[in-house]
Design a protein around this motif. Structure first.
Motif, PDB file in Angstrom:
ATOM      1  N   ILE A   1     -34.101   8.835  31.930  1.00 36.66           N
ATOM      2  CA  ILE A   1     -32.696   8.457  32.121  1.00 36.66           C
ATOM      3  C   ILE A   1     -32.174   7.678  30.920  1.00 36.66           C
TER       4      ILE A   1
ATOM      5  N   SER B   1     -29.378   7.751  39.045  1.00 36.18           N
ATOM      6  CA  SER B   1     -30.585   8.543  39.305  1.00 36.18           C
ATOM      7  C   SER B   1     -31.452   7.917  40.389  1.00 36.18           C
TER       8      SER B   1
ATOM      9  N   PHE C   1     -24.034   7.702  35.374  1.00 39.14           N
ATOM     10  CA  PHE C   1     -25.132   8.602  35.705  1.00 39.14           C
ATOM     11  C   PHE C   1     -26.092   7.791  36.564  1.00 39.14           C
TER      12      PHE C   1
ATOM     13  N   ILE D   1     -29.860   9.415  28.633  1.00 40.64           N
ATOM     14  CA  ILE D   1     -28.465   9.445  29.065  1.00 40.64           C
ATOM     15  C   ILE D   1     -27.764   8.156  28.639  1.00 40.64           C
ATOM     16  N   GLU D   2     -28.449   7.041  28.806  1.00 36.03           N
ATOM     17  CA  GLU D   2     -27.874   5.749  28.416  1.00 36.03           C
ATOM     18  C   GLU D   2     -27.567   5.714  26.929  1.00 36.03           C
TER      19      GLU D   2
ATOM     20  N   THR E   1     -25.833   3.854  33.212  1.00 37.85           N
ATOM     21  CA  THR E   1     -26.889   4.461  34.020  1.00 37.85           C
ATOM     22  C   THR E   1     -27.401   3.462  35.055  1.00 37.85           C
TER      23      THR E   1
ATOM     24  N   LYS F   1     -30.496   3.168  38.190  1.00 33.20           N
ATOM     25  CA  LYS F   1     -31.730   3.751  38.734  1.00 33.20           C
ATOM     26  C   LYS F   1     -31.998   3.132  40.108  1.00 33.20           C
TER      27      LYS F   1
END
Length: 304
Positions: free
Chosen positions: A152, A114, A112, A155-156, A162, A164
């Motif tokens: 975020i 972001s 994921f 999600i982790e 993840t 960023k």
């Protein structure tokens, strides 16, 4: 089967360029959109409505990776209390919507990734080079980016890798930043802003998309990464270079800070402040910037 990348905010400038890169690399792309759009052979559209907390769950369930770009444009409108809330809520609520689907179905995407921004280091002027280990600034930009990145972490917590991407000013053809400046500089009306010594950490759109792709394919990438060139580009340097690309030297005086504050309100800090950032962490992953020279990057954006 081809891997699928789901992009929120895929219809924006970065999303469109990233979609083109991913398709060229052999991926299929799913895009979350508020309106109905026609699918192509490699790009598929799914509806969502963050304000009403609705999403076509198939978009998430079919994804191998998620790239999250959605969020209210921080420089679009004056920072009224209502607009500040909208800027923060659009980021937190959109992540929450994706999180809910992932958790509900115990869906494990491979990563994921972001968007974030170098604004996490604050609306500050100074010589310090900011690295990813620095604490968020105690102002609106820093607070917004911190809330964005904190969202975020949910999600982790689902055991999903993840990443960023803290983005600087993105240079590209037809992008909002250059598109606003081009008419002024093209007709020799451009000038520096405020005292002109505020730093402008920038990145070419091709390099930014390449960083997102690197985050997809490199399983060792996790956490925050600055996506901006480490150089000494101030607003004055940027303005003089842009004028040079158009074939002249700046002749107008700097636009006074008070004029910008009258025109933009509190949002004027975006153009009146700026910090240097380090790109060491992303280059340590093996990433190499294609565009490291400002003049070359601007010429590429304005001539292709």
């Amino acid at each position: 089967m081809k891997k699928n990348v789901l992009i929120s905010g895929g219809s924006g400038f970065i999303g469109k360029n990233l979609t083109a890169l991913l398709v060229a690399k052999g991926y299929t792309v799913s895009i979350l959109s508020r309106s109905e759009k026609r699918n192509t052979e490699a790009v598929f559209y799914y509806k969502w409505d963050v304000a009403n907390h609705t999403i076509d769950e198939a978009a998430v369930l079919n994804a191998d990776y998620i790239v999250h770009l959605a969020g209210e444009n921080i420089g679009e409108r004056r920072w009224t209390a209502k607009q500040k809330a909208a800027i923060i809520d659009s980021r937190e609520q959109s992540v929450q919507l994706l999180y809910t689907v992932l958790k509900k179905h115990d869906k494990k995407v491979e990563a994921f990734i972001s968007a974030s921004a170098v604004g996490i280091y604050g609306a500050v002027n100074g010589e310090e080079i900011c690295s990813e280990t620095m604490a968020p600034a105690n102002d609106f930009l820093g607070y917004t980016c911190q809330k964005w990145e904190d969202s975020i972490d949910f999600i982790e917590n689902l055991n999903i890798r993840t990443v960023k991407i803290r983005t600087g000013l993105v240079l590209g053809k037809n992008d909002g930043f250059l598109m606003k400046l081009t008419p002024l500089f093209k007709y020799r009306l451009g000038s520096a802003l405020g005292f002109g010594e505020q730093y402008m950490p920038w990145i070419h759109i091709d390099d930014l998309c390449a960083i997102y792709f690197q985050a997809i394919v490199n399983p060792n990438m996790a956490g925050p990464y600055n996506a901006a060139i480490t150089d000494n580009t101030t607003n004055t340097v940027f303005s003089k270079t842009l004028a040079c690309v158009f074939g002249y030297s700046i002749w107008l005086p700097n636009v006074p800070a008070f004029v910008l504050k009258l025109a933009m309100g509190k949002m004027a800090v975006i153009v009146l402040t700026g910090r240097r950032v380090s790109s060491d962490k992303i280059t340590q992953t093996g990433f190499k910037f294609k565009f490291k020279n400002l003049e070359g990057a601007l010429r590429n954006c304005l001539t292709k």
